[in-house]
Design a protein around this motif. Sequence first.
Motif, PDB file in Angstrom:
ATOM      1  N   PRO A 311      20.535  56.122   3.210  1.00  0.00           N
ATOM      2  CA  PRO A 311      20.701  54.721   3.605  1.00  0.00           C
ATOM      3  C   PRO A 311      19.388  53.956   3.447  1.00  0.00           C
ATOM      4  CG  PRO A 311      20.577  56.124   5.544  1.00  0.00           C
ATOM      5  CD  PRO A 311      20.641  57.049   4.362  1.00  0.00           C
ATOM      6  N   CYS A 312      19.494  52.668   3.134  1.00  0.00           N
ATOM      7  CA  CYS A 312      18.322  51.819   2.962  1.00  0.00           C
ATOM      8  C   CYS A 312      18.493  50.569   3.813  1.00  0.00           C
ATOM      9  CB  CYS A 312      18.152  51.434   1.492  1.00  0.00           C
ATOM     10  SG  CYS A 312      16.755  50.323   1.165  1.00  0.00           S
ATOM     11  N   ILE A 313      17.449  50.206   4.553  1.00  0.00           N
ATOM     12  CA  ILE A 313      17.455  48.977   5.333  1.00  0.00           C
ATOM     13  C   ILE A 313      16.253  48.124   4.947  1.00  0.00           C
ATOM     14  CG2 ILE A 313      18.704  50.028   7.250  1.00  0.00           C
ATOM     15  CD1 ILE A 313      16.040  50.170   8.775  1.00  0.00           C
ATOM     16  N   VAL A 314      16.343  46.838   5.252  1.00  0.00           N
ATOM     17  CA  VAL A 314      15.296  45.882   4.884  1.00  0.00           C
ATOM     18  C   VAL A 314      14.748  45.214   6.135  1.00  0.00           C
ATOM     19  CG1 VAL A 314      14.824  43.702   3.697  1.00  0.00           C
ATOM     20  CG2 VAL A 314      16.286  45.419   2.620  1.00  0.00           C
ATOM     21  N   LEU A 315      13.425  45.139   6.220  1.00  0.00           N
ATOM     22  CA  LEU A 315      12.733  44.331   7.214  1.00  0.00           C
ATOM     23  C   LEU A 315      12.000  43.232   6.444  1.00  0.00           C
ATOM     24  CD1 LEU A 315      13.293  46.988   8.794  1.00  0.00           C
ATOM     25  CD2 LEU A 315      11.118  46.596   9.988  1.00  0.00           C
ATOM     26  N   ALA A 316      12.263  41.983   6.775  1.00  0.00           N
ATOM     27  CA  ALA A 316      11.711  40.881   6.004  1.00  0.00           C
ATOM     28  C   ALA A 316      11.233  39.755   6.913  1.00  0.00           C
ATOM     29  CB  ALA A 316      12.761  40.337   5.030  1.00  0.00           C
ATOM     30  N   GLY A 317      10.382  38.899   6.350  1.00  0.00           N
ATOM     31  CA  GLY A 317       9.990  37.716   7.088  1.00  0.00           C
ATOM     32  C   GLY A 317      11.191  36.833   7.333  1.00  0.00           C
ATOM     33  N   GLN A 318      11.974  36.606   6.276  1.00  0.00           N
ATOM     34  CA  GLN A 318      13.216  35.841   6.375  1.00  0.00           C
ATOM     35  C   GLN A 318      14.303  36.564   5.587  1.00  0.00           C
ATOM     36  OE1 GLN A 318      12.875  31.421   5.951  1.00  0.00           O
ATOM     37  NE2 GLN A 318      10.771  31.870   5.357  1.00  0.00           N
ATOM     38  N   VAL A 319      15.532  36.500   6.072  1.00  0.00           N
ATOM     39  CA  VAL A 319      16.691  37.065   5.378  1.00  0.00           C
ATOM     40  C   VAL A 319      17.641  35.925   5.057  1.00  0.00           C
ATOM     41  CG1 VAL A 319      18.687  38.590   5.549  1.00  0.00           C
ATOM     42  CG2 VAL A 319      16.478  39.316   6.487  1.00  0.00           C
ATOM     43  N   GLN A 320      17.934  35.744   3.771  1.00  0.00           N
ATOM     44  CA  GLN A 320      18.767  34.625   3.333  1.00  0.00           C
ATOM     45  C   GLN A 320      19.969  35.087   2.517  1.00  0.00           C
ATOM     46  OE1 GLN A 320      16.061  31.936   1.330  1.00  0.00           O
ATOM     47  NE2 GLN A 320      14.963  31.454   3.220  1.00  0.00           N
ATOM     48  N   VAL A 321      20.403  36.312   2.740  1.00  0.00           N
ATOM     49  CA  VAL A 321      21.617  36.818   2.092  1.00  0.00           C
ATOM     50  C   VAL A 321      22.563  37.329   3.166  1.00  0.00           C
ATOM     51  CG1 VAL A 321      20.450  37.432  -0.059  1.00  0.00           C
ATOM     52  CG2 VAL A 321      20.618  39.121   1.765  1.00  0.00           C
ATOM     53  N   GLY A 322      23.840  37.302   2.856  1.00  0.00           N
ATOM     54  CA  GLY A 322      24.836  37.781   3.787  1.00  0.00           C
ATOM     55  C   GLY A 322      25.116  39.263   3.605  1.00  0.00           C
ATOM     56  N   SER A 323      25.963  39.796   4.454  1.00  0.00           N
ATOM     57  CA  SER A 323      26.238  41.230   4.442  1.00  0.00           C
ATOM     58  C   SER A 323      26.868  41.677   3.132  1.00  0.00           C
ATOM     59  CB  SER A 323      27.146  41.606   5.614  1.00  0.00           C
ATOM     60  OG  SER A 323      28.367  40.878   5.573  1.00  0.00           O
ATOM     61  N   ARG A 324      27.714  40.837   2.531  1.00  0.00           N
ATOM     62  CA  ARG A 324      28.351  41.218   1.271  1.00  0.00           C
ATOM     63  C   ARG A 324      27.304  41.379   0.171  1.00  0.00           C
ATOM     64  NH1 ARG A 324      33.313  37.697  -0.829  1.00  0.00           N
ATOM     65  NH2 ARG A 324      34.130  38.579   1.112  1.00  0.00           N
ATOM     66  N   GLU A 325      26.358  40.421   0.091  1.00  0.00           N
ATOM     67  CA  GLU A 325      25.308  40.515  -0.922  1.00  0.00           C
ATOM     68  C   GLU A 325      24.418  41.731  -0.671  1.00  0.00           C
ATOM     69  OE1 GLU A 325      26.088  37.805   0.732  1.00  0.00           O
ATOM     70  OE2 GLU A 325      26.722  36.349  -0.780  1.00  0.00           O
ATOM     71  N   ALA A 355       5.564  44.486  13.233  1.00  0.00           N
ATOM     72  CA  ALA A 355       5.548  45.713  14.029  1.00  0.00           C
ATOM     73  C   ALA A 355       6.566  45.630  15.171  1.00  0.00           C
ATOM     74  CB  ALA A 355       4.143  45.960  14.580  1.00  0.00           C
ATOM     75  N   ASP A 356       6.633  44.470  15.827  1.00  0.00           N
ATOM     76  CA  ASP A 356       7.612  44.296  16.910  1.00  0.00           C
ATOM     77  C   ASP A 356       9.038  44.435  16.378  1.00  0.00           C
ATOM     78  OD1 ASP A 356       5.582  43.856  18.701  1.00  0.00           O
ATOM     79  OD2 ASP A 356       5.763  41.670  18.694  1.00  0.00           O
ATOM     80  N   LEU A 357       9.298  43.859  15.214  1.00  0.00           N
ATOM     81  CA  LEU A 357      10.631  43.975  14.622  1.00  0.00           C
ATOM     82  C   LEU A 357      10.954  45.436  14.323  1.00  0.00           C
ATOM     83  CD1 LEU A 357      13.161  42.584  13.430  1.00  0.00           C
ATOM     84  CD2 LEU A 357      11.929  42.459  11.248  1.00  0.00           C
ATOM     85  N   ALA A 358       9.975  46.168  13.797  1.00  0.00           N
ATOM     86  CA  ALA A 358      10.207  47.584  13.486  1.00  0.00           C
ATOM     87  C   ALA A 358      10.548  48.379  14.747  1.00  0.00           C
ATOM     88  CB  ALA A 358       8.963  48.166  12.812  1.00  0.00           C
ATOM     89  N   THR A 359       9.909  48.039  15.866  1.00  0.00           N
ATOM     90  CA  THR A 359      10.238  48.709  17.130  1.00  0.00           C
ATOM     91  C   THR A 359      11.702  48.503  17.487  1.00  0.00           C
ATOM     92  OG1 THR A 359       7.970  48.371  17.936  1.00  0.00           O
ATOM     93  CG2 THR A 359       9.650  48.904  19.581  1.00  0.00           C
ATOM     94  N   ARG A 360      12.166  47.265  17.363  1.00  0.00           N
ATOM     95  CA  ARG A 360      13.554  46.958  17.694  1.00  0.00           C
ATOM     96  C   ARG A 360      14.528  47.650  16.736  1.00  0.00           C
ATOM     97  NH1 ARG A 360      14.279  42.428  20.975  1.00  0.00           N
ATOM     98  NH2 ARG A 360      16.271  41.980  19.941  1.00  0.00           N
ATOM     99  N   VAL A 361      14.179  47.682  15.470  1.00  0.00           N
ATOM    100  CA  VAL A 361      15.057  48.309  14.480  1.00  0.00           C
ATOM    101  C   VAL A 361      15.135  49.820  14.708  1.00  0.00           C
ATOM    102  CG1 VAL A 361      15.340  48.795  12.012  1.00  0.00           C
ATOM    103  CG2 VAL A 361      14.716  46.489  12.772  1.00  0.00           C
ATOM    104  N   ALA A 362      14.010  50.410  15.103  1.00  0.00           N
ATOM    105  CA  ALA A 362      13.996  51.856  15.356  1.00  0.00           C
ATOM    106  C   ALA A 362      14.976  52.238  16.462  1.00  0.00           C
ATOM    107  CB  ALA A 362      12.585  52.298  15.732  1.00  0.00           C
ATOM    108  N   ARG A 363      15.199  51.344  17.409  1.00  0.00           N
ATOM    109  CA  ARG A 363      16.142  51.644  18.488  1.00  0.00           C
ATOM    110  C   ARG A 363      17.554  51.833  17.963  1.00  0.00           C
ATOM    111  NH1 ARG A 363      13.767  46.674  21.990  1.00  0.00           N
ATOM    112  NH2 ARG A 363      11.781  47.658  22.605  1.00  0.00           N
ATOM    113  N   TRP A 365      18.203  52.820  14.609  1.00  0.00           N
ATOM    114  CA  TRP A 365      18.291  53.817  13.549  1.00  0.00           C
ATOM    115  C   TRP A 365      17.732  55.185  13.885  1.00  0.00           C
ATOM    116  CZ3 TRP A 365      21.028  53.376   9.141  1.00  0.00           C
ATOM    117  CH2 TRP A 365      21.533  52.098   8.819  1.00  0.00           C
ATOM    118  N   SER A 366      16.854  55.276  14.863  1.00  0.00           N
ATOM    119  CA  SER A 366      16.318  56.597  15.200  1.00  0.00           C
ATOM    120  C   SER A 366      17.234  57.300  16.192  1.00  0.00           C
ATOM    121  CB  SER A 366      14.918  56.451  15.806  1.00  0.00           C
ATOM    122  OG  SER A 366      14.452  57.715  16.228  1.00  0.00           O
ATOM    123  N   PRO A 367      17.458  58.589  16.019  1.00  0.00           N
ATOM    124  CA  PRO A 367      18.319  59.345  16.952  1.00  0.00           C
ATOM    125  C   PRO A 367      17.917  59.206  18.398  1.00  0.00           C
ATOM    126  CG  PRO A 367      17.844  60.670  15.029  1.00  0.00           C
ATOM    127  CD  PRO A 367      16.987  59.438  14.911  1.00  0.00           C
TER     128      PRO A 367
END
Length: 371
Positions: A311-325, A355-363, A365-367
């Motif tokens: 699986p691949c996930i993206v962390l970005a400054g801004q996200v301007q695409v929807g889930s389908r894209e 870094a703060d965003l990565a902390t939230r995302v880890a909650r 995706w990490s087991p």
Amino acid sequence: MRVLVAPDAFGGTLSAPEAARAIIEGWHRHAPDDVLTAAAMSDGGPGFVDVLQAALGGELSVVTVRGPLGVEVPVTVLHVDGTAYVESAQACGLHLVDPLDPLHASTYGVGQAVAAAIDAGARRIVIGLGGSATNDGGAGLLAALGATADVALDAGPEALTGVTDVDVTAARRRVHGVELVIASDVDLALLGMFGATKTFGPQKGLTEEQILLVDGILDRFVEAACGSSPAERRVADAKGAGAAGGLGFALLLLGGTVVSGIDLVADAVGLIRQAGAHDLVVTGEGTYDFSSRAGKVVFGVASVAREAARPCIVLAGQVQVGSREMRAMGVESAYSVADRVGVEASMTSPYAHLADLATRVARTWSPRSQA
């Protein structure tokens, strides 16, 4: 859990290695036992040389060249076993121009860097294209390598007005016997509705009126350099000709070959092998939008992850695409700094907020988050 962190630079705020460090730091706040591996990426744009030097080693040399508006700037050239790597953004990048001046910005310094690499003995030169402030069709590069014309080639697209004759004989002689590899972040042509000026002119400061003007000037430049028949002009329609405001076109005129910048870097860092050795792949960039599909890091990394069945996930400054894209690009989910703190704050403290965003995302995706 093993996580591969393979981001691009975050446009003007974080280099790719800095972005990787921020993601790893933030992730470890939630999941300190996870194993995270940094694999900073580039598609040929800013950070190209640094990423390759970290992967390949080699020797670095610094040359001073003319910047996009004439002020001298340093360019770092990487030498590895007879191959030189040059990053065009170091000579004509957006970060070098404030305010933007696309009518006068030149690629002359890129040509100087290529000439310096030849003088240092390189028999193969890989030029990373991306992140340029220029839209001169590579005229400046040609001039630095010896091309001549009946107008100034080294002063931006406006100076090309009225061009009728361009002679690239001397420039071809200068690069004779040297393999030129064009590592491009896009595959668009030089001219027209889907060409360089129309697609990327606005981000370089061109107005709608100027876009039409510059595209017309470059059309005449192509005719003066190549000829008027469709067969003679074919090089302007080639994939990658429009990269970096037409630098691709100039290098193709000199016999260059276009390759995908992200594929070249992925091979250098062993991305396929690394993806297969991890449970999750994390990538990112400043703005994740539809253009990310056109040869950019996020799409390239996601494609590798899919090939490795990860699986691949993206962390970005801004996200301007929807889930389908996202799904079409092979991305499971994308997370935005701006959605949490706003666009302005995301630009002023990019490392801390990523870094703060990565902390939230880890909650998610990490087991450990399931415990």
